[in-house]
Enzyme design. Structure first.
Site, mmCIF file in Angstrom:
data_model
loop_
_atom_site.group_PDB
_atom_site.id
_atom_site.type_symbol
_atom_site.label_atom_id
_atom_site.label_comp_id
_atom_site.label_asym_id
_atom_site.label_seq_id
_atom_site.Cartn_x
_atom_site.Cartn_y
_atom_site.Cartn_z
ATOM 1 N N GLN A 124 0.841 -1.201 0.000
ATOM 2 C CA GLN A 124 0.000 0.000 0.000
ATOM 3 C C GLN A 124 0.873 1.247 0.000
ATOM 4 O O GLN A 124 1.252 1.760 1.043
ATOM 5 C CB GLN A 124 -0.943 -0.006 1.207
ATOM 6 C CG GLN A 124 -1.939 1.119 1.141
ATOM 7 C CD GLN A 124 -3.010 1.002 2.191
ATOM 8 O OE1 GLN A 124 -3.158 0.000 2.877
ATOM 9 N NE2 GLN A 124 -3.791 2.056 2.315
ATOM 10 N N PHE A 125 1.182 1.730 -1.213
ATOM 11 C CA PHE A 125 2.069 2.879 -1.345
ATOM 12 C C PHE A 125 1.519 4.129 -0.664
ATOM 13 O O PHE A 125 2.273 5.014 -0.263
ATOM 14 C CB PHE A 125 2.394 3.161 -2.821
ATOM 15 C CG PHE A 125 1.293 3.848 -3.578
ATOM 16 C CD1 PHE A 125 1.301 5.229 -3.709
ATOM 17 C CD2 PHE A 125 0.260 3.132 -4.154
ATOM 18 C CE1 PHE A 125 0.299 5.876 -4.404
ATOM 19 C CE2 PHE A 125 -0.744 3.762 -4.851
ATOM 20 C CZ PHE A 125 -0.736 5.144 -4.973
ATOM 21 N N THR A 126 0.204 4.212 -0.473
ATOM 22 C CA THR A 126 -0.385 5.411 0.127
ATOM 23 C C THR A 126 0.028 5.604 1.586
ATOM 24 O O THR A 126 -0.154 6.693 2.130
ATOM 25 C CB THR A 126 -1.925 5.399 0.013
ATOM 26 O OG1 THR A 126 -2.437 4.247 0.682
ATOM 27 C CG2 THR A 126 -2.368 5.411 -1.445
#
Length: 147
Positions: free
Chosen positions: A78-80
């Site tokens: 989850q890059f966010t």
């Protein structure tokens, strides 16, 4: 690397309506990889995750690790988690590692976790639907830069 660890009764990941993986009794781990992250960061987090005492013992005290209870892990990239929200209302993801480098570290992270606990990945870079039955709720955030 930053992780959000959730103790779960169950968790699953689906892509395009197809179930990819489902676990019962374990940890849902959301993984955000920073451009500065290295192998040392992932090893630090793997050791923290597998030894984190967030499962109840016989006295209902959080005193057991996932190793003690025989659970499994659902690992979701989850890059966010690397969002920078300091300026304005639109998050910047400039600190999130991109592409092949992030994929390699994510895979290595899962391989290392799997040495201790059955670990099932999401689909890197895909639009995933994650179902989480958080147990407790118990949710812990760990950043490898905060050692």
């Amino acid at each position: 690397m930053k992780v959000v660890i959730q103790r779960v009764k169950s968790s699953s990941v689906s892509v395009a309506g197809k179930l990819i993986h489902k676990i019962d009794n374990g940890l849902n781990v959301l993984v955000g990889i920073n451009v500065e992250d290295t192998h040392e960061d992932l090893i630090y987090l793997v050791n923290k995750i597998v030894n984190l005492r967030i499962f109840d013992d016989e006295n209902d005290v959080m005193n057991k690790s996932i190793l003690d209870v025989g659970g499994s892990i659902l690992s979701i990239s989850q890059f966010t988690l690397q969002a920078d929200t300091k300026k304005g209302n639109r998050p910047s993801y400039i600190h999130a590692m991109r592409g092949e480098d992030a994929f390699k570290l994510y895979e290595e992270f899962n391989i290392e976790l799997n040495k201790f606990v059955p670990t099932y990945p999401g689909v890197f870079g895909a639009d995933m639907l994650i179902s989480i039955e958080n147990d407790g709720p118990i949710t812990i955030v760990i950043d490898s830069k905060d050692k």
